[in-house]
Write an enzyme that holds these catalytic residues in place. Structure first.
Site, PDB file in Angstrom:
ATOM      1  N   HIS A 251      -5.543   0.041  -9.831  1.00  0.00           N
ATOM      2  CA  HIS A 251      -5.319   0.519 -11.208  1.00  0.00           C
ATOM      3  C   HIS A 251      -6.533   0.201 -12.083  1.00  0.00           C
ATOM      4  CE1 HIS A 251      -3.217   1.161 -15.073  1.00  0.00           C
ATOM      5  NE2 HIS A 251      -3.842   0.060 -15.449  1.00  0.00           N
ATOM      6  N   GLU A 252      -7.046  -1.014 -11.975  1.00  0.00           N
ATOM      7  CA  GLU A 252      -8.214  -1.398 -12.770  1.00  0.00           C
ATOM      8  C   GLU A 252      -9.458  -0.622 -12.331  1.00  0.00           C
ATOM      9  OE1 GLU A 252      -7.798  -3.047 -15.365  1.00  0.00           O
ATOM     10  OE2 GLU A 252      -5.744  -3.600 -14.924  1.00  0.00           O
ATOM     11  N   HIS A 255      -9.466   2.822 -13.863  1.00  0.00           N
ATOM     12  CA  HIS A 255      -9.945   2.861 -15.245  1.00  0.00           C
ATOM     13  C   HIS A 255     -11.460   3.076 -15.285  1.00  0.00           C
ATOM     14  CE1 HIS A 255      -6.568   2.157 -17.833  1.00  0.00           C
ATOM     15  NE2 HIS A 255      -6.195   1.056 -17.219  1.00  0.00           N
ATOM     16  N   GLU A 315      -3.521   4.813 -19.510  1.00  0.00           N
ATOM     17  CA  GLU A 315      -2.892   3.877 -18.579  1.00  0.00           C
ATOM     18  C   GLU A 315      -2.111   4.625 -17.501  1.00  0.00           C
ATOM     19  OE1 GLU A 315      -3.192   0.658 -18.258  1.00  0.00           O
ATOM     20  OE2 GLU A 315      -4.535   0.458 -19.971  1.00  0.00           O
TER      21      GLU A 315
END
Length: 420
Positions: A251-252, A255, A315
């Site tokens: 997930h990071e 980004h 997000e």
């Protein structure tokens, strides 16, 4: 042409920092320190319909000249300068106007009315120029195919990334976990696996990914511009296994692959420019207290209707792309649903706080759980298409949903997450 994946240590960063940087080395000359160990890339067999999701970066073809990008340092100071400048101009104008006699005021009003067409033309030209600047700095994201506004070149992004990294390292000084720490080694293995499995993405190969583990109780993980991943030890208290850790890390990483941080800065600059005139007029024509209240209300209004929904959308986008990254690395993507289900349950048990969705920068835990559950069939199909072993028939989601709320409470107490 891709040849190998090496672990390097940048010479321009402090050697005492517990940090490993991963970069893909091509036939070009890279000024990096060679070490003896090379990690062999494994080939990813992806179906053509999957690979078509990922292309090369494209720019909007509207402009006829090279985009005029803003230097990163200027962009950082531009936003507060615009806001403070609008405030000071408005108050100064108000004080100046009060000192004028009725005759002088009437003179200026008549002058403005006589120049009304020119003033309208000026503001029209300004808005057109701003719109043109916006359109000519749109990019098409190679992964999501979504258009995004970007005011930085790649070189400028690298400069900003270095500045941001140094700032965070200074803030974490004395609390950085050494490379020999078991948690650090665990996170490196997962990060390597994610990077190697996603070498078909240009953005993965171009970045110098790094990992920094901070000895802190904060249940937090984030990525800085340039690919610097920070994980706090407190975040590991929430995960049950490496698959859930991979979901957090992917997930990071998503980004950064999607350039979300630079996109947010870019949109913030253009929004502040648009708001400069209303702020100046507010402080020029209203009493200070009234102007202050209206500005606070206006900023809250914009935050609720624009900034927060935009942040939540980013997000959710990182959740979707992160699930793809984890699937291609052969992790059990079903654990993504379990993790956010646990976060939802911790909120319901009031172990973890969660602000109302309307006032949060992140989607509601339950919404993330639901959205990821809906995205799982495609993620599992992708996982199977790249040659991963089949998932265990023992679905972790079933185990999670079979527990009652009381069972969850007891489970969290045993793990030390909830107080007895």
């Amino acid at each position: 042409m891709l040849t190998s994946l090496k672990i390097i240590s940048p010479a321009n960063l402090r050697s005492s920092r517990a940090k490993v940087v991963f970069c893909v080395v091509s036939n070009r000359n890279f000024f990096v320190k060679k070490i003896s160990t090379e990690v062999q890339l494994y080939k990813v067999k992806a179906q053509s319909k999957v690979l078509t999701q990922f292309g090369t970066e494209q720019r909007c073809g509207f402009h006829t000249s090279r985009p005029c990008c803003i230097p990163p340092v200027l962009a950082l100071i531009l936003r507060p300068v615009i806001q403070v400048g609008a405030f000071l101009f408005g108050r100064s104008f108000k004080k100046w106007w009060r000192r004028k006699s009725p005759e002088q005021r009437q003179y200026y009003v008549d002058w403005i009315m006589s120049k009304k067409s020119s003033i309208y033309g000026f503001f029209g030209f300004f808005l057109f120029a701003l719109f043109t600047y916006y359109v000519t700095h749109l990019q098409i994201d190679p992964i999501t195919k979504r258009s995004r506004f970007m005011i930085f070149t790649k070189e400028q992004q690298d400069v900003l990334a270095k500045l941001t990294l140094e700032q965070h390292l200074e803030m974490s000084k004395g609390h950085i976990v050494p490379e020999s720490h078991p948690v650090y080694q665990r996170l490196i293995r997962i990060t390597q696996r994610l990077l190697i499995a996603n070498q078909d993405l240009k953005a993965v190969k171009e970045k110098q990914w790094s990992l920094t583990v901070v000895d802190g109780s904060a249940k937090n993980a984030f990525v800085l511009p340039g690919g610097s991943i920070f994980v706090y030890l407190g975040a590991l208290k929430l995960v049950e296994n490496d698959d859930q850790l991979a979901i957090i890390l992917s997930h990071e990483m998503a980004h950064e692959l999607l350039n979300h941080s630079m996109e947010q800065v870019s949109r913030g600059v253009i929004l502040d420019i648009l708001l400069a005139l209303p702020i100046a007029l507010l402080w020029a024509f209203f009493p200070d207290m009234v102007a202050f209240i209206f500005q606070i209300l206006g900023q809250s209004f914009i935050n609720i209707l624009h900034n927060l929904p935009y942040s939540r959308a980013l997000e959710s986008e990182a959740d979707d792309v992160g699930l793809i990254l984890a699937a291609k690395a052969c992790f059990d993507v079903r654990e993504a649903v379990v993790f956010w289900g646990m976060m939802r349950m911790l909120t319901e048990l009031k172990v973890e706080s969660d602000p109302p969705a309307l006032l949060s920068t992140h989607p509601d835990h339950g919404d993330r759980e639901k959205n990821l559950n809906e995205a799982l069939p495609n993620a599992i199909a992708l996982r199977n298409s790249v040659g991963c072993s089949y998932l265990s028939p023992k679905d972790p989601r079933n185990i999670f949903y079979m527990r009652t709320k009381k069972d969850h409470e007891i489970y969290f107490r045993r793990r030390g997450i909830a107080k007895s």
